[in-house]
Write an enzyme that holds these catalytic residues in place. Structure first.
Site, mmCIF file in Angstrom:
data_model
loop_
_atom_site.group_PDB
_atom_site.id
_atom_site.type_symbol
_atom_site.label_atom_id
_atom_site.label_comp_id
_atom_site.label_asym_id
_atom_site.label_seq_id
_atom_site.Cartn_x
_atom_site.Cartn_y
_atom_site.Cartn_z
ATOM 1 N N HIS A 1 -7.654 -4.140 3.271
ATOM 2 C CA HIS A 1 -7.186 -2.758 3.443
ATOM 3 C C HIS A 1 -7.882 -1.840 2.443
ATOM 4 O O HIS A 1 -8.383 -0.777 2.792
ATOM 5 C CB HIS A 1 -5.668 -2.733 3.255
ATOM 6 N N ASN A 2 -7.933 -2.256 1.180
ATOM 7 C CA ASN A 2 -8.562 -1.424 0.156
ATOM 8 C C ASN A 2 -10.070 -1.313 0.362
ATOM 9 O O ASN A 2 -10.646 -0.260 0.094
ATOM 10 C CB ASN A 2 -8.238 -1.958 -1.236
ATOM 11 N N LYS B 1 -4.110 -6.985 2.101
ATOM 12 C CA LYS B 1 -4.114 -5.772 1.273
ATOM 13 C C LYS B 1 -5.493 -5.559 0.649
ATOM 14 O O LYS B 1 -5.970 -4.425 0.540
ATOM 15 C CB LYS B 1 -3.032 -5.882 0.185
ATOM 16 N N GLU C 1 -10.458 1.265 2.883
ATOM 17 C CA GLU C 1 -10.179 2.548 2.222
ATOM 18 C C GLU C 1 -11.426 3.066 1.495
ATOM 19 O O GLU C 1 -11.727 4.256 1.550
ATOM 20 C CB GLU C 1 -9.032 2.324 1.242
ATOM 21 N N SER D 1 0.845 -1.185 0.000
ATOM 22 C CA SER D 1 0.000 0.000 0.000
ATOM 23 C C SER D 1 0.879 1.232 0.000
ATOM 24 O O SER D 1 1.908 1.268 0.657
ATOM 25 C CB SER D 1 -0.894 0.019 1.239
#
Length: 186
Positions: free
Chosen positions: A61-62, A58, A65, A6
């Site tokens: 994580h997105n 990840k 986000e 990231s």
């Protein structure tokens, strides 16, 4: 091994984080490389699980986000619509960057964008997605996890791509049919 990373296009300048999946021995062997690439020897990277775990973390994580971006966008829109207060959104974003609970790099980027174009002139209301939010929603469904914020933020992105939205026109015609509510026409 896999390394979910990231930091986006600013990774080289601002730093990036690495979420590493793989066998413990392989990660230990490559630790000097990760320590060199990371923002600090002991920060911004870590072994998160077996092979595949780095990209999975990840992906989630997105998805997070997406939700954070949607919350900022909605909040700034509420303030922008309160016209009688004549709020300076660029100034507010700068205030929030220091000492506020919502301070973040995402807010830093938002503040920078608003300082350059406070009314977002010339921008189309079209938000793409690169797939990670979708995958996060699919995983949530497969795992029986309620994830309404991530799911709704993905749906809002998809909806932003619909010109002359048929769904909203259907809702308008139904309201008119059952309640006689006024229709707006082209």
């Amino acid at each position: 091994m896999d390394v979910g990373t990231s930091g986006g296009v600013w990774g080289l300048k601002e730093g990036y984080s690495m979420m590493i999946g793989g066998d413990k021995e392989a990660v230990e062997y490559l630790t000097p490389i990760f320590e060199t690439l990371a923002p600090a020897k002991d920060k911004g990277w870590g072994h998160v699980g077996p092979a595949g775990a780095g990209h999975f973390v990840k992906m989630v994580h997105n998805g997070i986000e997406y939700g954070m971006m949607q919350a900022f966008a909605e909040g700034f829109t509420i303030m922008e619509k309160k016209e009688e207060l004549n709020l300076d959104l660029a100034q507010i974003s700068e205030i929030w960057r220091h000492g506020s609970v919502v301070r973040s790099w995402l807010l830093d980027l938002t503040a920078d964008a608003l300082s350059k174009n406070p009314t977002l002139d010339g921008l189309e209301a079209y938000v793409s997605d690169s797939g990670e939010g979708r995958w996060t929603v699919f995983e949530a469904i497969d795992l029986n996890v309620s994830a309404p914020v991530i799911t709704e933020s993905l749906i809002r992105r998809i909806r932003s791509r619909e010109e002359n939205n048929f769904t909203d026109r259907m809702l308008a015609i139904m309201r008119n049919a059952f309640g006689g509510h006024a229709l707006k026409k082209d």
